[in-house]
Scaffold this active site. Sequence first.
Site, PDB file in Angstrom:
ATOM      1  N   PRO A  16      -2.301  -3.933   0.738  1.00  0.00           N
ATOM      2  CA  PRO A  16      -2.933  -5.263   0.460  1.00  0.00           C
ATOM      3  C   PRO A  16      -2.148  -6.356   1.298  1.00  0.00           C
ATOM      4  O   PRO A  16      -0.727  -6.217   1.413  1.00  0.00           O
ATOM      5  CB  PRO A  16      -2.375  -5.371  -0.988  1.00  0.00           C
ATOM      6  N   MET A  18      -2.251 -10.390   2.322  1.00  0.00           N
ATOM      7  CA  MET A  18      -2.751 -11.948   1.880  1.00  0.00           C
ATOM      8  C   MET A  18      -3.516 -12.290   3.108  1.00  0.00           C
ATOM      9  O   MET A  18      -3.007 -12.463   4.352  1.00  0.00           O
ATOM     10  CB  MET A  18      -1.808 -12.678   1.472  1.00  0.00           C
ATOM     11  N   GLN A  71      -4.717  -5.611  -6.586  1.00  0.00           N
ATOM     12  CA  GLN A  71      -3.530  -5.904  -6.611  1.00  0.00           C
ATOM     13  C   GLN A  71      -3.242  -7.270  -7.214  1.00  0.00           C
ATOM     14  O   GLN A  71      -3.944  -8.168  -6.780  1.00  0.00           O
ATOM     15  CB  GLN A  71      -2.670  -5.926  -5.464  1.00  0.00           C
ATOM     16  N   CYS A 101       6.390  -8.410  -2.633  1.00  0.00           N
ATOM     17  CA  CYS A 101       6.017  -9.590  -1.763  1.00  0.00           C
ATOM     18  C   CYS A 101       7.281 -10.333  -1.637  1.00  0.00           C
ATOM     19  O   CYS A 101       7.961 -10.883  -2.609  1.00  0.00           O
ATOM     20  CB  CYS A 101       5.056 -10.416  -2.192  1.00  0.00           C
ATOM     21  N   LYS A 141       3.699  -1.482  -6.639  1.00  0.00           N
ATOM     22  CA  LYS A 141       4.139  -1.534  -5.340  1.00  0.00           C
ATOM     23  C   LYS A 141       5.481  -2.271  -5.223  1.00  0.00           C
ATOM     24  O   LYS A 141       5.636  -3.451  -5.677  1.00  0.00           O
ATOM     25  CB  LYS A 141       3.313  -2.253  -4.299  1.00  0.00           C
ATOM     26  N   HIS A 174       7.643   0.393  -0.256  1.00  0.00           N
ATOM     27  CA  HIS A 174       7.928  -0.268   1.308  1.00  0.00           C
ATOM     28  C   HIS A 174       9.601  -0.009   1.473  1.00  0.00           C
ATOM     29  O   HIS A 174      10.415  -0.289   0.677  1.00  0.00           O
ATOM     30  CB  HIS A 174       7.688  -1.679   1.266  1.00  0.00           C
ATOM     31  N   ASN A 214       5.561   3.560   2.575  1.00  0.00           N
ATOM     32  CA  ASN A 214       4.942   2.307   3.167  1.00  0.00           C
ATOM     33  C   ASN A 214       6.361   1.580   4.303  1.00  0.00           C
ATOM     34  O   ASN A 214       7.382   1.825   3.859  1.00  0.00           O
ATOM     35  CB  ASN A 214       4.330   1.328   2.462  1.00  0.00           C
ATOM     36  N   GLY A 237      -0.513  -0.917   6.966  1.00  0.00           N
ATOM     37  CA  GLY A 237      -0.923  -2.135   6.871  1.00  0.00           C
ATOM     38  C   GLY A 237      -1.489  -2.640   8.314  1.00  0.00           C
ATOM     39  O   GLY A 237      -2.547  -2.615   8.740  1.00  0.00           O
ATOM     40  N   ARG A 238      -0.602  -3.458   9.057  1.00  0.00           N
ATOM     41  CA  ARG A 238      -0.980  -4.191   9.943  1.00  0.00           C
ATOM     42  C   ARG A 238      -1.589  -3.331  11.356  1.00  0.00           C
ATOM     43  O   ARG A 238      -2.296  -3.724  11.783  1.00  0.00           O
ATOM     44  CB  ARG A 238      -0.072  -5.132  10.467  1.00  0.00           C
TER      45      ARG A 238
END
Length: 390
Positions: A16, A18, A71, A101, A141, A174, A214, A237-238
């Site tokens: 996920p 943002m 999420q 986050c 997460k 993560h 992650n 992710g990215r």
Amino acid sequence: MTVSDVYHPPLFSIAPMMGWTDNHYRTLARLISKHAWLYTEMLAAETIVYQEENLDSFLAYSSEQHPIVLQIGGRDLENLAKATRLANTYAYDEINFNCGCPSPKVSGRGCFGARLMLDPKFVGEAMSVIAANTNASVTVKCRIGVDDHDSYQELCDFIYTVSSLSPTKHFIIHSRKALLSGLSPADNRRIPPLKYEYFFALLRDFPDLKFTINGGINSVVEADAALKSGAHGVMLGRAVYYNPWHILGHVDTVIYGSPSSGITRRQVLEQYQVYGESVLGKYGKGRPNLRDIVRPLINLFHAEPGNGQYKRRTDAALLHCTTLKSFLDEVLPAIPDFVLDSSVVKESTGREDLFADVQRLLPPPYERESQNHRKRGESLPTKPVTRDEE
């Protein structure tokens, strides 16, 4: 029937993000990979509750996006309960709670995200409340720690407490800690060192739980290496966002062992164009606008001939194009036909030995909280009685 009876397991998930993993990006991702698990952007429970009359613009998605995970974030149990009930209409396959986050907007003023790792009892209660209001699976997460609370023992205390106080049996880890003061979210993805040994120690010390890794994994080769090293799942992710074709294009074959679909980027764009035209301005003037719909396409030709000109044309076309068809007609001549019409054939690169030395770095086994309680003569934590949140 559970989600595991319908879909392949979450061996590979897209994180996920943002502003990135919106409905448009997930549509593109699903056109490339049929089996990768998709996550929404984090939605605050308060947003869902306060936008009850406008939920489609936040929660609606096409049926093709399954398996898909919602999420949510928040700290108010009543809002978490109501948001979960409101989301039930949309039939997400899982609901994931954000405890990772590091953004100041979330961990500071909002007092949730990674900051919640400092309050595992609340997270356990929150997960019980969420689970009591949905039939979907629930997951967490999180990071491996927060600020100076970054020992393996403290991470295990968090996992043990949350899993003891709630039905949570799957954690996405993560493998960096979060620093809540002085670092931007981008720096929090780069500066705190990766400690994969913490993740693999969790596999050892919590054999009844599932863990997805992650952080710092940038290719399907490295994702496959993590799975072969024992991870139950891998989340990227990215790396996927910046190179969707050459990563997602290998997921179904390398990770899930499925035959290649043979789909080309021209075919992907033809299907995406149908989607884009159908949703342009669906929720009012400019919601979504053409720029929103085009954004996931920016990196579709990463490292390919014509990519630079394609991006320059994109910037210019967005100044005057009003439909996705007119946009594609203007920018695609920059890409050679052999690129548009070839399926995924390039070998995915990455470090096959990324986790080769991790076993010798494992911290000592976790001394479970139950042992500590018994030594002190205290009672063990028990799962709370589910309350009716109506």
